[in-house]
Design a protein around this motif. Structure first.
Motif, PDB file in Angstrom:
ATOM      1  N   ALA A 275       0.828  -1.201   0.000  1.00  0.00           N
ATOM      2  CA  ALA A 275       0.000   0.000   0.000  1.00  0.00           C
ATOM      3  C   ALA A 275       0.866   1.256   0.000  1.00  0.00           C
ATOM      4  CB  ALA A 275      -0.912   0.007   1.215  1.00  0.00           C
ATOM      5  N   TYR A 284      -1.852  -7.371   2.056  1.00  0.00           N
ATOM      6  CA  TYR A 284      -1.977  -7.357   0.609  1.00  0.00           C
ATOM      7  C   TYR A 284      -1.159  -8.478  -0.029  1.00  0.00           C
ATOM      8  CZ  TYR A 284      -4.328  -2.947   1.334  1.00  0.00           C
ATOM      9  OH  TYR A 284      -5.216  -1.982   1.754  1.00  0.00           O
ATOM     10  N   PHE A 315      -7.707  -8.736  -7.625  1.00  0.00           N
ATOM     11  CA  PHE A 315      -7.084  -7.885  -6.602  1.00  0.00           C
ATOM     12  C   PHE A 315      -7.471  -6.423  -6.807  1.00  0.00           C
ATOM     13  CE2 PHE A 315      -3.898  -5.215  -4.713  1.00  0.00           C
ATOM     14  CZ  PHE A 315      -3.563  -5.853  -3.544  1.00  0.00           C
ATOM     15  N   GLU A 318     -11.050  -5.098  -5.885  1.00  0.00           N
ATOM     16  CA  GLU A 318     -11.342  -4.816  -4.480  1.00  0.00           C
ATOM     17  C   GLU A 318     -10.467  -3.711  -3.904  1.00  0.00           C
ATOM     18  OE1 GLU A 318     -11.969  -7.056  -0.171  1.00  0.00           O
ATOM     19  OE2 GLU A 318     -11.422  -8.213  -1.940  1.00  0.00           O
ATOM     20  N   HIS A 319      -9.225  -3.575  -4.372  1.00  0.00           N
ATOM     21  CA  HIS A 319      -8.273  -2.704  -3.670  1.00  0.00           C
ATOM     22  C   HIS A 319      -7.752  -1.525  -4.484  1.00  0.00           C
ATOM     23  CE1 HIS A 319      -8.273  -5.552  -0.391  1.00  0.00           C
ATOM     24  NE2 HIS A 319      -7.993  -6.520  -1.227  1.00  0.00           N
ATOM     25  N   LYS A 320      -8.119  -1.424  -5.752  1.00  0.00           N
ATOM     26  CA  LYS A 320      -7.588  -0.350  -6.604  1.00  0.00           C
ATOM     27  C   LYS A 320      -7.889   1.030  -6.042  1.00  0.00           C
ATOM     28  CE  LYS A 320      -7.653   1.355 -11.376  1.00  0.00           C
ATOM     29  NZ  LYS A 320      -8.190   1.098 -12.754  1.00  0.00           N
ATOM     30  N   VAL A 322      -8.489   1.991  -2.925  1.00  0.00           N
ATOM     31  CA  VAL A 322      -7.690   2.271  -1.733  1.00  0.00           C
ATOM     32  C   VAL A 322      -6.266   2.636  -2.123  1.00  0.00           C
ATOM     33  CG1 VAL A 322      -6.686   1.247   0.345  1.00  0.00           C
ATOM     34  CG2 VAL A 322      -9.081   0.834  -0.208  1.00  0.00           C
ATOM     35  N   PHE A 323      -5.670   1.885  -3.056  1.00  0.00           N
ATOM     36  CA  PHE A 323      -4.306   2.172  -3.488  1.00  0.00           C
ATOM     37  C   PHE A 323      -4.232   3.552  -4.150  1.00  0.00           C
ATOM     38  CE2 PHE A 323      -1.371  -1.636  -3.510  1.00  0.00           C
ATOM     39  CZ  PHE A 323      -2.054  -2.294  -2.492  1.00  0.00           C
ATOM     40  N   LYS A 363     -10.179  -2.885   5.358  1.00  0.00           N
ATOM     41  CA  LYS A 363      -9.544  -2.918   4.050  1.00  0.00           C
ATOM     42  C   LYS A 363     -10.451  -2.476   2.909  1.00  0.00           C
ATOM     43  CE  LYS A 363      -5.657  -3.761   5.455  1.00  0.00           C
ATOM     44  NZ  LYS A 363      -5.199  -2.481   5.916  1.00  0.00           N
ATOM     45  N   LYS A 364     -11.250  -1.453   3.175  1.00  0.00           N
ATOM     46  CA  LYS A 364     -12.049  -0.838   2.122  1.00  0.00           C
ATOM     47  C   LYS A 364     -12.385   0.586   2.556  1.00  0.00           C
ATOM     48  CE  LYS A 364     -15.121  -4.020   2.353  1.00  0.00           C
ATOM     49  NZ  LYS A 364     -16.344  -4.851   2.118  1.00  0.00           N
TER      50      LYS A 364
END
Length: 393
Positions: A275, A284, A315, A318-320, A322-323, A363-364
């Motif tokens: 992250a 992650y 991946f 769900e996490h783009k 946040v990154f 984590k969101k």
């Protein structure tokens, strides 16, 4: 024998991939360089503990407060409500994961990856056995490269795998005292100070009987050991016995592609999934291992190599976001001490604190408080445009 999958790397990402595949009935080999311990603050959120069934005896400390410290030594304590941040020691945590993968059915080999060979008999992973020093060859259908930020698998197989940006992290594991100086065994300290790191941050993270004190930087010429010594001195930890010292690269951006379109898919640091801003990587990495295992299983079932692309797609779905937010925050606030001062000022805001840790724990990004997001956005803009003093909260 011909393995379904050979996993190169035995950290959190590789072990998760190996365990998941073995538990689903696939034949798996895992190659690990035993003895290497990655420098890491060791923080793991509750979601990791729940999703990956981490037993309580692996949690060496439970942190109830995070302290952000500015370049002028102003600080703000952020309580962690309705939970805690767990701390693990990578020396023991990684080995626990390797043993668990082996118990699930993965074959464990200890050695150093050398190369991938292909011939009429198929695909083969060549590694140098640690005990004998001889090269050995494992035949397989697919390969998961989970061999770290400067992944040799990525360099050899995946476009862009040799160009991943990273910072160098260095830390010292010390024998931790009780509360002393500014050290609190139940609090994580994050130090935003250009004297410690000109482009990242320093940390003091309790590990129960020990503590991790370190910093990271991508700037050439910074003396990491000198900066860490200064951090120890400022925290009242200069005289604590040192247990070990470790350094390694930490990637800053996910690669645009994680597979080679044939028989290799990347996971964890090898894919760049740390992250931005926080440098958090364990959660992650394990998610990266899980989606790589899912993509490999799908490819084995379908015979379609394009299914390897599922790892990155799953991946990033769900996490783009946040990154992207964390990357923008790092670009905005880590570039100077004046900006870091403003960042710590922003952390005084109760809405910032709550939304930050709710996002960390789950984590969101939190979408339940639109007015809080609007207020934070206005304050953020005011700081970046210097409409307010960094001394104001």
């Amino acid at each position: 024998m011909i393995y379904d999958v050979v996993v190169v790397g035995g950290g959190p990402s590789g072990t998760t991939a190996a365990e998941d595949l073995a538990r689903s009935g696939h034949t798996v080999a895992m190659i690990d360089r035993a003895g290497r311990i990655k420098p890491c603050g060791g923080a793991v959120p509750p979601r990791l503990i729940q999703d990956f069934f981490i037993p309580d005896d692996q949690i060496v400390a439970k942190i109830s407060t995070a302290r952000m410290i500015s370049p002028t030594q102003r600080s703000v304590d952020i309580p962690i409500e309705n939970g805690y941040v767990g701390m693990v020691d990578r020396e023991h945590f990684d080995e626990f994961l390797r043993v668990r993968a082996k118990e699930a059915g993965a074959h464990r080999y200890t050695g150093t990856f050398q190369r991938i060979e292909r011939d009429t008999d198929g695909t083969h992973v060549v590694f140098r056995d640690k005990i004998s020093g001889n090269e050995q060859r494992l035949s397989c259908k697919l390969i998961i490269g989970a061999d770290g930020a400067r992944s040799n698998v990525a360099k050899a197989e995946v476009p862009g795998g040799d160009k991943i940006p990273y910072v160098i992290a260095y830390h010292e594991i010390i024998e931790a005292p009780g509360p002393t100086g500014t050290y609190d065994p139940k609090r994580c300290d994050v130090i935003y100070d250009g004297e410690i790191s000109p482009d990242f941050y320093g940390w003091v993270f309790p590990h129960g009987k020990s503590a991790s004190v370190g910093m990271g930087t991508g700037v050439d010429g910074v003396d990491l050991k000198e900066a860490t010594a200064a951090l120890r001195d400022a925290s009242g930890l200069a005289d604590c016995p040192t247990i070990r010292k470790e350094g390694a690269p930490i990637p800053l951006k996910p690669l645009d592609r994680w597979d080679n379109g044939k028989d290799v898919v990347l996971a964890g640091d090898a894919a760049g999934v740390v992250a931005p801003s926080s440098g958090e990587g364990i959660y992650y990495a394990m998610v990266g291992g899980r989606v790589a295992a899912t993509a490999a299983a799908a490819t084995l079932a379908s015979g379609r190599v394009q299914d390897l692309m599922l790892a990155r797609k799953m991946f990033m779905k769900e996490h783009k976001q946040v990154f992207r937010v964390l990357g923008a925050m790092q670009n905005a606030y880590y570039r100077s001490d004046e900006r870091r001062e403003r960042f710590v000022s922003l952390c005084h805001d109760i809405d910032v604190q709550k939304l930050t840790f709710e996002a960390y724990m789950n984590k969101k990004l939190v979408k339940a408080r639109p007015m809080a997001h609007i207020k934070i956005g206005i304050k953020n803009l005011a700081h970046l445009t210097r409409l307010v003093s960094p001394m104001r909260t």
